[in-house]
Design an enzyme around this catalytic site. Sequence first.
Site, PDB file in Angstrom:
ATOM      1  N   GLU A 122     -27.142 -23.793   8.452  1.00 49.34           N
ATOM      2  CA  GLU A 122     -25.969 -23.101   8.984  1.00 49.34           C
ATOM      3  C   GLU A 122     -25.369 -23.896  10.135  1.00 49.34           C
ATOM      4  O   GLU A 122     -26.109 -24.337  11.006  1.00 49.34           O
ATOM      5  CB  GLU A 122     -26.347 -21.702   9.495  1.00 49.34           C
ATOM      6  CG  GLU A 122     -25.109 -20.942   9.960  1.00 49.34           C
ATOM      7  CD  GLU A 122     -25.404 -19.534  10.479  1.00 49.34           C
ATOM      8  OE1 GLU A 122     -26.566 -19.107  10.496  1.00 49.34           O
ATOM      9  OE2 GLU A 122     -24.442 -18.873  10.874  1.00 49.34           O
ATOM     10  N   ALA A 264     -33.292 -19.584  16.420  1.00 50.10           N
ATOM     11  CA  ALA A 264     -33.958 -19.379  15.141  1.00 50.10           C
ATOM     12  C   ALA A 264     -32.906 -19.290  14.047  1.00 50.10           C
ATOM     13  O   ALA A 264     -31.710 -19.261  14.336  1.00 50.10           O
ATOM     14  CB  ALA A 264     -34.774 -18.092  15.161  1.00 50.10           C
ATOM     15  N   HIS A 299     -34.018  -9.870  15.294  1.00 53.96           N
ATOM     16  CA  HIS A 299     -32.669 -10.322  14.938  1.00 53.96           C
ATOM     17  C   HIS A 299     -32.667 -11.067  13.599  1.00 53.96           C
ATOM     18  O   HIS A 299     -31.888 -10.744  12.700  1.00 53.96           O
ATOM     19  CB  HIS A 299     -32.133 -11.209  16.067  1.00 53.96           C
ATOM     20  CG  HIS A 299     -30.763 -11.749  15.832  1.00 53.96           C
ATOM     21  ND1 HIS A 299     -29.635 -11.150  16.341  1.00 53.96           N
ATOM     22  CD2 HIS A 299     -30.332 -12.834  15.135  1.00 53.96           C
ATOM     23  CE1 HIS A 299     -28.575 -11.844  15.965  1.00 53.96           C
ATOM     24  NE2 HIS A 299     -28.961 -12.871  15.227  1.00 53.96           N
ATOM     25  N   GLU A 300     -33.537 -12.048  13.480  1.00 53.68           N
ATOM     26  CA  GLU A 300     -33.542 -12.835  12.237  1.00 53.68           C
ATOM     27  C   GLU A 300     -33.957 -11.962  11.053  1.00 53.68           C
ATOM     28  O   GLU A 300     -33.391 -12.072   9.957  1.00 53.68           O
ATOM     29  CB  GLU A 300     -34.461 -14.054  12.341  1.00 53.68           C
ATOM     30  CG  GLU A 300     -34.202 -14.974  13.527  1.00 53.68           C
ATOM     31  CD  GLU A 300     -32.753 -15.379  13.716  1.00 53.68           C
ATOM     32  OE1 GLU A 300     -32.011 -15.458  12.719  1.00 53.68           O
ATOM     33  OE2 GLU A 300     -32.356 -15.596  14.876  1.00 53.68           O
ATOM     34  N   HIS A 303     -31.092  -9.840   9.876  1.00 51.88           N
ATOM     35  CA  HIS A 303     -30.095 -10.593   9.102  1.00 51.88           C
ATOM     36  C   HIS A 303     -30.326 -10.473   7.593  1.00 51.88           C
ATOM     37  O   HIS A 303     -29.408 -10.705   6.819  1.00 51.88           O
ATOM     38  CB  HIS A 303     -30.145 -12.082   9.472  1.00 51.88           C
ATOM     39  CG  HIS A 303     -29.200 -12.490  10.574  1.00 51.88           C
ATOM     40  ND1 HIS A 303     -27.895 -12.070  10.631  1.00 51.88           N
ATOM     41  CD2 HIS A 303     -29.373 -13.309  11.653  1.00 51.88           C
ATOM     42  CE1 HIS A 303     -27.301 -12.612  11.695  1.00 51.88           C
ATOM     43  NE2 HIS A 303     -28.181 -13.360  12.339  1.00 51.88           N
TER      44      HIS A 303
END
Length: 871
Positions: A122, A264, A299-300, A303
């Site tokens: 990304e 991350a 958070h990851e 996602h």
Amino acid sequence: PKAIHLSDYRAPDWLVDKVDLDFSLHPSQTRVTSKLSLRRNPAGAPGAPVVLNGDGLTLVRLAIDGKPVAGPSFEATPDRLTLAHPPADAFVLEVETLVDPTANTQLMGLYRTSSNYCTQCEPEGFRRITYYPDRPDVLSVFTTRVEADEAEAPVLLGNGNLVESGKVDDTSRHYAVWHDPWPKPSYLFALVGGRLAKISDSFLTRSGREVELGIYVEHGKEARAGYAMDALKRSMRWDEEAFGREYDLDVFNIVAVSDFNMGAMENKGLNVFNDKYVLATPETATDADYSGIEGVIAHEYFHNWTGNRITCRDWFQLCLKEGLTVFRDQEFSSDERSRPVKRIADVRALKAAQFTEDQGPLAHPVRPETYREINNFYTATVYEKGAEVVRMLKTLLGEAGFRAGMDLYFERHDGEAATIEDFVASFADATGRDLSQFALWYAQSGTPVLTVSGAWDAEAGTYRLDVAQEVPPTPGQPTKKPMLIPLALGLVGPDGRDQPLALGNVPVENGVVEVSEARQSFLFTGLDARPVPSLNRGFSAPVNLVSDLTEADRVFLAAHDADPFNRFDAIQRIALEMLKTGARTGSLPATEALVTAARAILADTTLDAAFKAQALALPGEGEVARELAKDVDPDAVFAARKALRIAVGTALEGAFATTYAAMAATGPFSPDASSAGRRALRNLSLDFLAVTGAAEGIARAKAQFGAADNMTDRITALAVLTQHEVPEREAALQAFYDRFERDALVIDKWFTLQAQIAAPSTLERIKDLMLHPAFSLGNPNRVRSLVGAFAATNPTQFNRADGAGHDFVTDVVLTLDSKNPQVAARLLASFKTFRQLEPVRRASAERALRKVAETPGLSPDVADIATRALG
Ligand code: B3K
Ligand code: ZN
């Protein structure tokens, strides 16, 4: 590079139904074979050629439907592969490329870290691996075979589920095949190969699916990954309970690496982490590190639904996944810890990073409309303000309306690449509410200023609140429209209790009024006494509030407000006004009001320690500078802040000494929120007790430094010592280094403390530290800890009047640019506040920026920041 505009979006001309990848890992010549099942998109331009992105690629071989292709039927450059006349509307394109992971210092694409192989794709890193339509709206089913020398890379990981593995006959090599059934864009691709240790666990989803969990770390660090694993399992449970979202593969793997450009990355089923956000033990990690790990792991993981199952149509929509996912991780941490304390910490961070961004030349909307380098838009505005916008939606729609909107969003767009319009429409349709004005939060940059004044009518028992809103001009947006601002408030009576909140005798639901016009009045009725308004409770809207409250009103609110956030805010505002006056005039005004408020908070037994620590930590130099907004002299800000710390520390010496003793640990170390809160308050007391530099305070800090059984207590004691020009400082720094020299993440803290010393000798110290064997310009964590911390958190020395701080940082930026443009650009962005400086320092910053801008051969990343900063 040329500008890319949101308005130019076109659907892709070609789609990829599936892709089979084969990696033969080699340190300098990794062979990548990709088989793309291409199909013409009916929604694309008729007859369009196939154009695939590349970035520095070497093409080895090309085949169409199994037949080798040569010559004029295609054109390959390092940056593009074009088939002007594709053979049919559906065919299989086979492409072989060679890449050199060892030479990859940008840490984008396939690279090496501690001799392992890993990827970061990304936003546009996949094109550094193979030719591909590298855009988030092309979703495909990926199967990845990874082959490597077994001794070099015993562990081989990919996205999805493992389907096959084994030895390659008669060789020293082995392979693994991973299949990810969920269509995804290329930016979510990942692979890892190397010598790694694993900790394992499992999770049973609510529908009964058993998920194998793995965290991979360097050998010997297994014991440090336990907290991350625990945070992962709690995140998985929470997403089921709070959002009804379940995990969707048989495995979930996390790999911790030591060279990583950011925190991350949420690759499908294979998150790759900066090891800073995985590894923790009481001896090596602070309470802030523990909460950081919990937050980033969550958070990851979150996602997986907001980002992966529903992804972004294009990079302008970045906040669709980032703002929403930050909101989700904030809510998770609020539920796991103290909600008010989490909110205070988040708002502090928002103001420090995002409000400053909004106030300077790099300001941009939560959803930008144009960019030159997308990597420069992973910003506090997209992330943190993006989360605030989602939070406001929830405030406006209420718990049930918000959940209905989220459910509809998941139902409608699962498996798609969506837009902000899709997101907002889900809430509008689920609740029947018109959100068109609200959507301006995505389009208009700048922090709204809300100016509020009150009028009390004793006879009528009414209180009129006059509200004016204005959004200041920002780059490319000279004029703005009024926004829809949810303003939570309370009217606090003389007894400290909330009076009823009613407009024209109708109770105000949830205590929130909606400000939607440039000027507006609210008439509150049915009151028996003049209230003190408590405005923007819980920081319900990310605005700058200017009110006619007096210092006495604030002392009152600091003591009585039912909203903990506003108790915090009241005392902070008292301090801030004093600091502004002190910085402007060179001498502090009377400080009794702050001392009174602080004493009351310290003594209040109903408040938890973490809250007290937040309330009593004075606003930082950056916040004072931002409030002053122009002609800022960082030395004057520092002097005012130092004087105020001394005033408070001296006046409350007894109370701080009592608190310091009372907050001592009562049992073995635990990273939980309440123990962390006690440590925070104790360490705040330690700091205030040492603030004059008097022997007793220094001795206390030294004793704590030596006796600490955890990193929080040790590093804060060291931080206190480093702020003072005392012999104990160098001795403690040396002792700390000797104790932790083999632990790079801990040595980063040592770098940072030294970079933060507010003394003219700091610049030389940093230049020396850059030559220290523990430092490396190639490692982003090292650069951020030393040079990044200097530029971002040492305003007096970065902005030295002789310009040496500015020149130093831009020299580092230029050296770093050829190695790692992303990290270089991020460092250069610390100039974003230079326009608020007084003329001499402003001119020096501008000179340094111009020198960068005029340097030939800049990366697009650095060129973009330099140009916009000078704007
Ligand atoms: N999505 C990644 C950020 C990628 C940044 C690329 N420059 C991490 C995150 O926000 O979860
Ligand atoms: Zn994210």
